[in-house]
Design a protein around this motif. Structure first.
Motif, PDB file in Angstrom:
ATOM      1  N   MET A   1       0.845  -1.197   0.000  1.00 50.52           N
ATOM      2  CA  MET A   1       0.000   0.000   0.000  1.00 50.52           C
ATOM      3  C   MET A   1       0.881   1.248   0.000  1.00 50.52           C
ATOM      4  O   MET A   1       1.902   1.284   0.687  1.00 50.52           O
ATOM      5  N   SER A   2       0.475   2.258  -0.774  1.00 51.38           N
ATOM      6  CA  SER A   2       1.296   3.476  -0.883  1.00 51.38           C
ATOM      7  C   SER A   2       1.211   4.309   0.404  1.00 51.38           C
ATOM      8  O   SER A   2       0.274   4.141   1.202  1.00 51.38           O
ATOM      9  N   CYS A   3       2.188   5.212   0.544  1.00 50.21           N
ATOM     10  CA  CYS A   3       2.190   6.095   1.726  1.00 50.21           C
ATOM     11  C   CYS A   3       0.912   6.934   1.769  1.00 50.21           C
ATOM     12  O   CYS A   3       0.314   7.114   2.839  1.00 50.21           O
ATOM     13  N   THR A   4       0.478   7.441   0.609  1.00 49.78           N
ATOM     14  CA  THR A   4      -0.732   8.273   0.579  1.00 49.78           C
ATOM     15  C   THR A   4      -1.943   7.482   1.063  1.00 49.78           C
ATOM     16  O   THR A   4      -2.746   7.974   1.866  1.00 49.78           O
ATOM     17  N   ALA A   5      -2.047   6.248   0.572  1.00 51.94           N
ATOM     18  CA  ALA A   5      -3.188   5.408   0.979  1.00 51.94           C
ATOM     19  C   ALA A   5      -3.152   5.140   2.486  1.00 51.94           C
ATOM     20  O   ALA A   5      -4.183   5.200   3.167  1.00 51.94           O
ATOM     21  N   VAL A   6      -1.954   4.873   2.998  1.00 49.80           N
ATOM     22  CA  VAL A   6      -1.820   4.611   4.439  1.00 49.80           C
ATOM     23  C   VAL A   6      -2.183   5.862   5.237  1.00 49.80           C
ATOM     24  O   VAL A   6      -2.914   5.795   6.225  1.00 49.80           O
ATOM     25  N   GLN A   7      -1.664   7.010   4.776  1.00 49.31           N
ATOM     26  CA  GLN A   7      -1.920   8.252   5.519  1.00 49.31           C
ATOM     27  C   GLN A   7      -3.413   8.592   5.535  1.00 49.31           C
ATOM     28  O   GLN A   7      -3.903   9.191   6.491  1.00 49.31           O
ATOM     29  N   ASN A   8      -4.111   8.192   4.476  1.00 44.17           N
ATOM     30  CA  ASN A   8      -5.562   8.420   4.450  1.00 44.17           C
ATOM     31  C   ASN A   8      -6.303   7.514   5.439  1.00 44.17           C
ATOM     32  O   ASN A   8      -7.445   7.786   5.795  1.00 44.17           O
ATOM     33  N   LEU A   9      -5.650   6.432   5.844  1.00 41.70           N
ATOM     34  CA  LEU A   9      -6.307   5.481   6.755  1.00 41.70           C
ATOM     35  C   LEU A   9      -5.919   5.687   8.217  1.00 41.70           C
ATOM     36  O   LEU A   9      -6.523   5.100   9.112  1.00 41.70           O
ATOM     37  N   ILE A  10      -4.896   6.514   8.429  1.00 41.49           N
ATOM     38  CA  ILE A  10      -4.368   6.632   9.797  1.00 41.49           C
ATOM     39  C   ILE A  10      -5.411   7.134  10.790  1.00 41.49           C
ATOM     40  O   ILE A  10      -5.541   6.590  11.891  1.00 41.49           O
ATOM     41  N   ASP A  24      -3.878  -4.128  10.146  1.00 40.67           N
ATOM     42  CA  ASP A  24      -2.571  -4.803  10.077  1.00 40.67           C
ATOM     43  C   ASP A  24      -1.674  -4.132   9.041  1.00 40.67           C
ATOM     44  O   ASP A  24      -0.478  -3.920   9.275  1.00 40.67           O
ATOM     45  N   VAL A  25      -2.271  -3.810   7.875  1.00 40.73           N
ATOM     46  CA  VAL A  25      -1.484  -3.178   6.799  1.00 40.73           C
ATOM     47  C   VAL A  25      -0.927  -1.843   7.275  1.00 40.73           C
ATOM     48  O   VAL A  25       0.258  -1.541   7.083  1.00 40.73           O
ATOM     49  N   VAL A  26      -1.785  -1.032   7.918  1.00 44.65           N
ATOM     50  CA  VAL A  26      -1.341   0.281   8.403  1.00 44.65           C
ATOM     51  C   VAL A  26      -0.234   0.096   9.442  1.00 44.65           C
ATOM     52  O   VAL A  26       0.822   0.738   9.379  1.00 44.65           O
ATOM     53  N   ARG A  27      -0.453  -0.814  10.386  1.00 41.87           N
ATOM     54  CA  ARG A  27       0.527  -1.033  11.462  1.00 41.87           C
ATOM     55  C   ARG A  27       1.882  -1.453  10.885  1.00 41.87           C
ATOM     56  O   ARG A  27       2.931  -0.907  11.247  1.00 41.87           O
ATOM     57  N   GLU A  28       1.861  -2.389   9.945  1.00 41.07           N
ATOM     58  CA  GLU A  28       3.128  -2.876   9.364  1.00 41.07           C
ATOM     59  C   GLU A  28       3.821  -1.772   8.578  1.00 41.07           C
ATOM     60  O   GLU A  28       5.035  -1.599   8.660  1.00 41.07           O
ATOM     61  N   HIS A  29       3.033  -1.015   7.798  1.00 39.12           N
ATOM     62  CA  HIS A  29       3.621   0.060   6.991  1.00 39.12           C
ATOM     63  C   HIS A  29       4.282   1.116   7.891  1.00 39.12           C
ATOM     64  O   HIS A  29       5.398   1.554   7.634  1.00 39.12           O
ATOM     65  N   VAL A  30       3.579   1.471   8.947  1.00 42.48           N
ATOM     66  CA  VAL A  30       4.088   2.518   9.846  1.00 42.48           C
ATOM     67  C   VAL A  30       5.380   2.071  10.539  1.00 42.48           C
ATOM     68  O   VAL A  30       6.275   2.879  10.802  1.00 42.48           O
ATOM     69  N   GLN A  31       5.498   0.780  10.788  1.00 38.48           N
ATOM     70  CA  GLN A  31       6.716   0.280  11.436  1.00 38.48           C
ATOM     71  C   GLN A  31       7.934   0.375  10.514  1.00 38.48           C
ATOM     72  O   GLN A  31       9.069   0.462  10.977  1.00 38.48           O
ATOM     73  N   GLU A  32       7.660   0.386   9.197  1.00 39.37           N
ATOM     74  CA  GLU A  32       8.790   0.359   8.250  1.00 39.37           C
ATOM     75  C   GLU A  32       9.048   1.703   7.582  1.00 39.37           C
ATOM     76  O   GLU A  32      10.072   1.877   6.927  1.00 39.37           O
TER      77      GLU A  32
END
Lengths: 78, 201
Positions: A1-10, A24-32
């Motif tokens: 998932m792209s950073c923009t997509a993640v930031q929209n879900l935060i 889970d996707v947001v949590r994993e992305h934010v960790q990396e």
């Protein structure tokens, strides 16, 4: 998932409004990702600020009496 | 749009008893006022940011509610119906008083984030102490355009559900979510400008 997509879900993540898989996707992305981790921290901070600092004062004690004085002069719509 | 009935609170007045004819008696209606005055007042206060105006508007909202009791549709929570009336009344008031800020969309840049209408000044203290943060966030929320301020205030007002916010504001759920996101983006940017030191820690 792209950073923009993640930031929209935060903000939905912080509100607990994401499904397990999305969370889970947001949590994993934010960790990396450092940028999204910063965005996550900022969003958490803002959410806490809003929860703790929005002002919700109580109404004056005689408000019900004032309202009733007003409604006594009116009639409900039929 | 119908949604699930809210769980009953610890109260002497179960919903939707408020629509019963007995409450058209002003003395009985005072029970409805006592139960919901705090909810209505606190919402209206955050929309107009003035204690005395909020008091006047709350009185007017309950007058409208009293006159419209028979039109209450019990498929919606009574509290949401009240907030819908309160919202419309507060919006009318802000329009009349020209308190509404420039339309969000009219000033949104290509990223969909409003610019220019939130002219914050960083507090004198570099370290965001609690008092300055409190002032900052209240001011920042008040400076949001009405359509974004309302979703933020409702979101933090006694945990009003998203479905209820959609009904209260008369907008689809997707619009509620996008307004919350955009309002938060604006507040986030204002926060970063006002407290640049905090972000670097």
């Amino acid at each position: 998932m792209s950073c923009t997509a993640v930031q929209n879900l935060i903000s939905q993540y912080i509100d607990g409004r994401l499904s397990g898989a999305e969370a889970d996707v947001v949590r994993e992305h934010v960790q990396e990702c450092d940028d999204c981790a910063q965005d996550f921290k900022d969003s958490q901070f803002l959410s806490r600020l809003l929860k703790e600092n929005l002002e919700f004062p109580e109404p004056p004690k005689d408000l019900p009496r004032s309202v009733i004085r007003t409604v006594e002069r009116t009639k409900p719509e039929k | 749009m119908p949604f699930k009935k809210r769980r009953k609170k610890q109260t002497a007045l179960p919903e939707p008893v408020e629509q019963r004819p007995i409450f058209q008696d002003p003395q009985n209606f005072s029970l409805v006022v006592e139960k919901y005055q705090s909810l209505v007042f606190r919402y209206v206060y955050n929309m107009v940011h003035d204690y005395h105006h909020a008091e006047d508007l709350t009185q007017e909202v309950f007058s409208k509610v009293y006159r419209s009791l028979t039109s209450y549709n019990p498929k919606y929570p009574f509290s949401a119906w009240l907030l819908r009336i309160a919202h419309n009344h507060a919006v009318d008031y802000t329009r009349q008083r020209r308190l509404q800020t420039i339309s969000f969309d009219a000033v949104a840049n290509k990223d969909g984030v409003a610019e220019g209408h939130i002219a914050f000044q960083a507090p004198a203290s570099v370290n965001p102490d609690e008092a300055s943060q409190k002032r900052f966030i209240q001011e920042a929320v008040y400076r949001l355009p009405v359509d974004h301020r309302s979703v933020i205030v409702l979101r933090y007002l006694d945990g009003v559900k998203l479905e209820e916010i959609a009904y209260i504001l008369g907008i689809p759920m997707g619009t509620v979510k996008s307004r919350i996101n955009r309002a938060r983006q604006v507040l986030q940017q204002a926060l970063a400008r006002a407290y640049p030191e905090r972000r670097r820690r």
